[in-house]
Structure formats: C-alpha cells, structure tokens
Design an enzyme around this catalytic site. Structure first.
Site, mmCIF file in Angstrom:
data_model
loop_
_atom_site.group_PDB
_atom_site.id
_atom_site.type_symbol
_atom_site.label_atom_id
_atom_site.label_comp_id
_atom_site.label_asym_id
_atom_site.label_seq_id
_atom_site.Cartn_x
_atom_site.Cartn_y
_atom_site.Cartn_z
ATOM 1 N N TYR A 32 22.917 10.648 34.123
ATOM 2 C CA TYR A 32 24.347 10.458 33.903
ATOM 3 C C TYR A 32 24.613 9.955 32.494
ATOM 4 O O TYR A 32 23.709 9.514 31.795
ATOM 5 C CB TYR A 32 24.937 9.496 34.939
ATOM 6 C CG TYR A 32 24.627 8.038 34.700
ATOM 7 C CD1 TYR A 32 25.602 7.191 34.175
ATOM 8 C CD2 TYR A 32 23.373 7.491 35.000
ATOM 9 C CE1 TYR A 32 25.336 5.844 33.949
ATOM 10 C CE2 TYR A 32 23.111 6.150 34.787
ATOM 11 C CZ TYR A 32 24.090 5.331 34.261
ATOM 12 O OH TYR A 32 23.821 4.000 34.038
ATOM 13 N N ARG A 51 21.805 12.484 24.123
ATOM 14 C CA ARG A 51 20.987 11.723 25.073
ATOM 15 C C ARG A 51 20.943 12.413 26.439
ATOM 16 O O ARG A 51 19.918 12.401 27.116
ATOM 17 C CB ARG A 51 21.501 10.294 25.212
ATOM 18 C CG ARG A 51 20.572 9.426 26.069
ATOM 19 C CD ARG A 51 20.972 7.965 26.046
ATOM 20 N NE ARG A 51 22.295 7.759 26.605
ATOM 21 C CZ ARG A 51 22.923 6.578 26.624
ATOM 22 N NH1 ARG A 51 22.337 5.513 26.105
ATOM 23 N NH2 ARG A 51 24.124 6.456 27.142
ATOM 24 N N ARG A 100 15.829 19.158 52.608
ATOM 25 C CA ARG A 100 15.161 18.039 51.935
ATOM 26 C C ARG A 100 13.685 18.342 51.743
ATOM 27 O O ARG A 100 12.993 18.744 52.682
ATOM 28 C CB ARG A 100 15.329 16.763 52.775
ATOM 29 C CG ARG A 100 14.702 15.513 52.145
ATOM 30 C CD ARG A 100 14.937 14.300 53.045
ATOM 31 N NE ARG A 100 14.384 13.082 52.458
ATOM 32 C CZ ARG A 100 13.119 12.692 52.570
ATOM 33 N NH1 ARG A 100 12.251 13.443 53.259
ATOM 34 N NH2 ARG A 100 12.703 11.571 52.014
ATOM 35 N N LYS A 149 18.126 8.171 31.315
ATOM 36 C CA LYS A 149 19.322 7.569 31.942
ATOM 37 C C LYS A 149 19.551 8.201 33.319
ATOM 38 O O LYS A 149 20.413 9.061 33.498
ATOM 39 C CB LYS A 149 20.546 7.739 31.036
ATOM 40 C CG LYS A 149 21.713 6.826 31.399
ATOM 41 C CD LYS A 149 22.786 6.881 30.337
ATOM 42 C CE LYS A 149 24.009 6.042 30.696
ATOM 43 N NZ LYS A 149 23.729 4.598 30.702
ATOM 44 N N GLU A 181 16.227 -5.655 28.666
ATOM 45 C CA GLU A 181 17.639 -5.369 28.410
ATOM 46 C C GLU A 181 18.477 -5.971 29.518
ATOM 47 O O GLU A 181 17.946 -6.538 30.477
ATOM 48 C CB GLU A 181 17.867 -3.853 28.325
ATOM 49 C CG GLU A 181 17.443 -3.095 29.561
ATOM 50 C CD GLU A 181 17.460 -1.581 29.367
ATOM 51 O OE1 GLU A 181 18.078 -1.103 28.407
ATOM 52 O OE2 GLU A 181 16.838 -0.880 30.189
#
Length: 285
Positions: A32, A51, A100, A149, A181
């Site tokens: 995301y 990114r 799945r 991310k 972070e």
C-alpha cells in the site's frame, strides 16, 4: 457518501466489495501507499509511485497500471470527494485466485486495486505540532522485510494500542538495543546541529517524507547522520521528532516518561516542518 475506486470502477463506498478469496484478506499479500493532499493537490506523488513499484517488484507482484493512470485515479478521487486536505490510500494485492492456497496464484491472476480518500481538514495545522508527542519504546517484533510497504500491520497496530494504554501518543520500536522506527513513521533525534536517523536497510521503511526532509535539512546546512541510536541516547538528545506522509514533521517531547530537551518542540523540528510543508505545497501536483 464517499466515492472509492475498486478494480477500474468508481463506486459508493457502500457498494464496494472484494472477494473473500483475495490474498490481501487471507494472507496479507499486498502492498500500500498513502499520499497526502494539501490544498487539493498531491504531495510527493512521484516518490510514492516509485516506492510502490519497488514494493511490488520485491514481492514479484504485477503492477496494476502506469504511474500516469494512477495519478489520474488519485486526482479523480480528490475531485469526486471534494478533498482539500487529507490522504489517499492505495492498496494492491496479488488478487483473487478463486480459492485459498499458500502458493502464489497463476501469473494471469489480476491484482486487486483499491483506493479511497480520507478527509483531514487543517492537516498542516495539527495542534500536536505545537505541543509535541509523547512516546514509549517497545520491542520490535515485526517480520524482517520492513522496507517493503506491506499491509502486514498487526504489530504496529498493537504498538499504537500499547502507547494508548500507557497514556502516550505512539511507540518507537527497538531491536538489538537500537531504535528502528515508529509504528507508522521514521524516528529522529537532534544533538546540537546534527540530525540522527537510522540508516536505510531491511529494518525500516524507506520513508518518502524521510527522504524529502533529509534533503531539505542538508540544503539548510544542517548536519545529518544516518545511523542507529538507542533510547537512552534519544532521552539525552536536544530534540526528537518523527516524519510520515500524514504527520509531516512532528516533534517528540517525551520518551518513556523522560522529557526530551526542554520538554517542548525544539527549533530544528519546527523549522523542518515549516520547510517541508512550504516546499511540498510548491511542488504538489
């Protein structure tokens, strides 16, 4: 009612659906980006697009469309939802394989693409910028590839709840004795005229706001050291702050109950916030 974007269509949020077999839902198999909007324009869009491409490449995931097409979707959502200040959330998953399975689906499986807006009036004038944040430290228990991310955000969410329970605003994560972070931001300390923040690697997200702020700091003749630091070093610093797409530059005034510097937002964080917001507005698209 808010208009959202799902797989090529603009829909009322109440009509937007994603399959129960989508790998983002079942496996957190998705990435995301969150791009801020000021004055109806996008901040650092190019950085977020680059990114996004990197995150997709690292996970061997299809890119859903060109940068120009994604830009037009962002702009259309701003128009349809009349966003002045706020954010646009973009999520891409490996899609719906029809059932799945741990194995990646066939290559022809289309990715799932979702975008939505969040209106945040007065984003650049957050009261917290005047008072500063209080943070706690917690053990970093995330997976090893934080530079991608991904939507694997359970532990950062737990970290924010740990902070809330402690009467703080957020948490900095610590691994092998050093700060990595914040739960959703990059972490910094200031000693004299030197800004210290963790070096890039797999341990932290390569923040888009981080890159811009460090560039502006160097242009303003501030010294920058990209290295790890401890909580004790942070508590003894003159200042501390965080950066992220949604908070810009936000001062930190307390760490684990200990005041940082004077216990109020310091001049370096204040100046960098001013520079970042001013320069970002000038370059917004």
């Amino acid at each position: 009612m808010r208009t959202v974007y799902v797989n090529g269509s603009y829909l009322p949020e109440t009509e937007a659906t994603v399959s129960i077999f989508d790998r983002g839902f079942l496996m957190s198999d998705g990435v995301y980006e969150v791009t801020s909007v000021l004055d109806g324009k996008l901040i650092d869009f190019d950085g977020h697009a680059v990114r996004l491409q990197r995150s997709l490449d690292e996970l061997q995931m299809k890119h859903p469309s060109s940068k120009d097409d994604l830009l037009e979707v962002h702009r259309e959502l701003i128009r349809r939802n009349e966003i002045t200040d706020g954010m646009i959330y973009l999520q891409v998953t490996r899609g719906n394989p029809g059932d799945r399975d741990f194995a990646f689906p066939p290559e022809e499986t289309a990715p799932t693409v979702v975008l939505f807006t969040q209106s945040k009036p007065g984003m650049a004038d957050s009261p917290m910028a005047q008072t500063g944040m209080k943070i706690i430290s917690i053990e970093d228990q995330r997976w090893g590839r934080r530079d991608i991310k991904t939507v694997q955000l359970l532990y950062p969410s737990m970290g924010k709840m740990m902070a809330k329970a402690a009467g703080a605003d957020d948490a900095w994560m610590v691994e092998d004795g050093h700060v990595t972070e914040g739960t959703s931001n990059n972490a910094y300390i200031v000693k004299g005229n030197t800004i210290v923040t963790r070096h890039l690697g797999h341990e932290i997200l390569h923040g888009i706001t981080r890159a811009a702020v460090l560039r502006f700091a160097r242009e303003a003749q501030m010294k920058v050291e990209e290295r790890s630091f401890t909580i004790a070093e942070a508590q003894e610093a003159d200042e501390a702050f965080i950066t992220s797409a949604s908070t810009f530059v936000m001062p930190v005034v307390e760490i684990d109950g200990e005041a940082v510097g004077e216990g109020t937002p310091g001049p370096v964080a204040k100046r960098l916030r001013e520079i970042y917001i001013d320069e970002s507005r000038k370059a917004a698209v």
